[in-house]
Write an enzyme that holds these catalytic residues in place. Structure first.
Site, short mmCIF file in Angstrom:
data_model
loop_
_atom_site.label_atom_id
_atom_site.label_comp_id
_atom_site.label_asym_id
_atom_site.label_seq_id
_atom_site.Cartn_x
_atom_site.Cartn_y
_atom_site.Cartn_z
N TYR A 1 -12.83 -6.51 -5.59
CA TYR A 1 -13.81 -6.00 -6.56
C TYR A 1 -15.07 -6.86 -6.45
O TYR A 1 -16.14 -6.37 -6.14
CB TYR A 1 -13.29 -5.96 -8.00
N THR B 1 0.82 -1.20 0.00
CA THR B 1 0.00 0.00 0.00
C THR B 1 0.86 1.26 0.00
O THR B 1 0.63 2.19 -0.78
CB THR B 1 -0.94 -0.01 1.21
N LYS C 1 0.31 -10.29 7.45
CA LYS C 1 0.47 -8.87 7.72
C LYS C 1 -0.91 -8.34 8.08
O LYS C 1 -1.81 -8.30 7.23
CB LYS C 1 1.03 -8.11 6.52
N TYR D 1 -2.16 -10.72 3.47
CA TYR D 1 -2.25 -9.31 3.81
C TYR D 1 -3.71 -9.02 4.13
O TYR D 1 -4.56 -9.03 3.24
CB TYR D 1 -1.75 -8.50 2.62
#
Length: 311
Positions: free
Chosen positions: A112, A49, A166, A138
């Site tokens: 999405y 990110t 994470k 993640y």
């Protein structure tokens, strides 16, 4: 190089320096890698990110990873983000990452179109089976709108699909419960749990997390290295004091008027502005359509760097 089992320590999610025209700035990226390694980072996570991976085309992603791997030169593991909407696209990124020398992969759930827990587990299993590199999940529901539940993570840890997590969910309670469950099954010795919540690192380490992936660690990696060292030595008062200093520095992510930017733009813009003021990178440019931190906010960022002892 071989990924430590479990991966632990300070793993900065590396920003992607760009030129004013939007190209990857290889010189500045190399400089940033040296800055992070010089501070004692235990591994680097590129194309996450903070690395603006969602805004880069495939060629730019490959350039970032190639430059980072070459700059690291085998000194620490390089984790490559292979984040994308579908399993097929994630596998494409994963194959590229392996070819370019990544030591591990980092992937979110598909997004999405949402997936249920069974589909999410199948996604991770297909990625791990398709590319023979350690895979770290993640968890960032704010971006992908899927929360990785404990049952799924425990199953994927037990069958060896995942090497770690994470956690950027911001749910410290759920993280604590996951850590308890991992210890109860004897999985904590192989499955790494890394917090991505840079304001509560001391609490996460006290709860049993193995390390931290702090976006603010781009700016002050040495601070997080000290925090981690204090926590591992049981110096919790010193760890808390370092965490407090970093919490004050985190205000640089709010230097921009909230009405002028989205939630994602302000932190990365702040990190890049700080890195430019520190002389680590050449430009504070951000990936389109994001816009860099405006000149009017630079004074606030400079003041915070001075207050933190970095300037």
């Amino acid at each position: 190089m071989r990924l430590p089992v479990p991966l632990a320590g300070v793993v900065p999610p590396v920003c992607t320096p760009l030129t004013a025209s939007g190209d990857v700035d290889a010189r500045s990226l190399t400089s940033l890698v040296e800055y992070l390694l010089g501070a004692g980072a235990d591994a680097l996570f590129v194309l996450g990110t903070s690395g603006e991976a969602a805004f880069l085309d495939d060629g730019q992603r490959a350039t970032v990873l190639r430059v980072a791997v070459e700059a690291v030169g085998g000194r620490v593991p390089v984790l490559a983000g292979v984040i994308d909407m579908t399993t097929a696209r994630v596998l494409d990124h994963a194959r590229t990452a392996r070819a370019l020398g990544a030591d591990a992969l980092v992937a979110t759930a598909p997004f999405y179109t949402g997936t249920d827990p069974a589909e999410t587990a199948g996604h991770f299993r297909r990625v791990r089976a398709g590319v023979d590199l350690p895979l770290i999940a993640y968890d960032i529901p704010s971006a992908v709108h899927t929360k990785l539940d404990a049952a799924t993570l425990l199953a994927l840890a037990e069958d060896g699909t995942l090497a770690g997590l994470k956690d950027s969910s911001g749910d410290l309670g759920a993280l604590r419960r996951l850590l308890v469950a991992l210890r109860g099954r004897g999985l904590d010795r192989a499955f790494a749990v890394l917090t991505g919540s840079e304001l509560t690192v001391d609490a996460a380490l006290l709860a049993g997390a193995h390390g931290v992936v702090p976006g603010l660690g781009n700016v002050d990696p040495a601070g997080y290295v000290r925090l981690y060292a204090h926590a591992r030595a049981g110096r919790w008062a010193e760890a808390a004091a370092e965490q407090d200093r970093l919490a004050a520095l985190f205000a640089l992510t709010e230097a921009r008027d909230p009405a002028e930017s989205g939630a994602g733009t302000s932190p990365v813009g702040g990190f890049k502005a700080a890195l430019r003021l520190l002389g680590v990178i050449d430009s504070r440019a951000t990936a389109a359509p994001r816009t860099p931190l405006p000149d009017a906010a630079l004074g606030s960022v400079r003041a915070l760097l001075v207050q933190a002892g970095l300037l």
